[in-house]
Design a protein around this motif. Sequence first.
Motif, PDB file in Angstrom:
ATOM      1  N   PHE A 155       1.092  -0.956  -0.355  1.00  0.00           N
ATOM      2  CA  PHE A 155      -0.022  -0.476   0.064  1.00  0.00           C
ATOM      3  C   PHE A 155       0.594   0.828  -0.137  1.00  0.00           C
ATOM      4  N   VAL A 156       2.094   1.398   1.179  1.00  0.00           N
ATOM      5  CA  VAL A 156       3.007   2.374   0.714  1.00  0.00           C
ATOM      6  C   VAL A 156       3.100   2.628   0.196  1.00  0.00           C
ATOM      7  N   VAL A 157       3.611   1.922  -0.917  1.00  0.00           N
ATOM      8  CA  VAL A 157       4.661   1.811  -2.390  1.00  0.00           C
ATOM      9  C   VAL A 157       3.782   1.968  -3.068  1.00  0.00           C
ATOM     10  N   VAL A 158       2.257   2.093  -3.864  1.00  0.00           N
ATOM     11  CA  VAL A 158       1.373   2.145  -4.457  1.00  0.00           C
ATOM     12  C   VAL A 158       1.101   3.243  -4.553  1.00  0.00           C
ATOM     13  N   PHE A 159       1.328   3.757  -3.050  1.00  0.00           N
ATOM     14  CA  PHE A 159       0.209   5.382  -2.751  1.00  0.00           C
ATOM     15  C   PHE A 159       1.446   6.189  -3.234  1.00  0.00           C
ATOM     16  N   GLY A 160       2.520   5.503  -2.964  1.00  0.00           N
ATOM     17  CA  GLY A 160       3.685   6.994  -3.163  1.00  0.00           C
ATOM     18  C   GLY A 160       3.327   7.184  -4.245  1.00  0.00           C
ATOM     19  N   HIS A 161       3.603   6.484  -5.537  1.00  0.00           N
ATOM     20  CA  HIS A 161       4.289   6.747  -6.893  1.00  0.00           C
ATOM     21  C   HIS A 161       2.383   6.883  -7.560  1.00  0.00           C
ATOM     22  N   ALA A 162       1.422   6.919  -6.403  1.00  0.00           N
ATOM     23  CA  ALA A 162       0.241   7.296  -6.872  1.00  0.00           C
ATOM     24  C   ALA A 162      -0.119   8.561  -7.227  1.00  0.00           C
TER      25      ALA A 162
END
Length: 270
Positions: free
Chosen positions: A68-75
């Motif tokens: 979640f953290v990685v996906v949110f950071g890029h999104a």
Amino acid sequence: MKLLLAPLLVAGSSLAGRRWGPPVAGVLVALPIVAGPILLITCLEHGPRFGAQAAASSLLGLVSLLLFVVVFGHAARRLRWPGALAVSWAACLAADAGLAQVSLPPYVSVALVLVSAWLAARALPRAEPGPAPSAARPPWWDLPARAVATGALVLVVTGAASAIGPAATGVLAPFPIATSVVAAFALARDGAPGAVRMLRGVPGGLVGFAVFCLMVALLVPRLGAYPAFGAALAVNLAVQAVALRAVRTRRAAGPAPSPEHQTFTRAAPS
């Protein structure tokens, strides 16, 4: 306990994060402020064996949280906060559905969390310079909304524990409610740079979370709920204190803050 414990912990960590800034908030939301109460309630309602199995599965839930953290950071660099949350939640829930079918020894799961945290810290975007964090106070409904969302998750997961079993209960326990709210507000108020600065504190903070889950899984069958959770919490707080000290040391060693950031620091609500 279901209605008050986790919401109060989320509110307290949110206030502390506002006081000391996004990187510290990222470490604080990595505390087991939601999963801890869920696991404790599960252990008290369904017995130490059920609780130990749920705690072991919570380690795998931390892998989903890191995703979640990685996906949110890029999104966050391309989408506004509703879209970033939708994409990140979808990724997290898909990972939870798969990991609920996996059974690993707790020590193997801890190793998997540590490797995932290392990878997540490197997969996140760089914390690029951005505008000074907004000094505006959050709306009045900010903390109540966080508390209500947290209480709802606790009620749903603990209420469904008998039906979904210890594995799914444990995997869902670290679902990123607190992280979602803090990340969404950081993105809405301070843009992608502010959201990324906050998220970069999460992978390191999850090391203590993993130690907490491991100790609960190993100690609950031997010591019972309260002694096991007390020992796990003490160790977790010690690990998080080291993480917070490291974050504050890095901030102190960084470049001198701009006049605008100094203004924000003086105006930040305590």
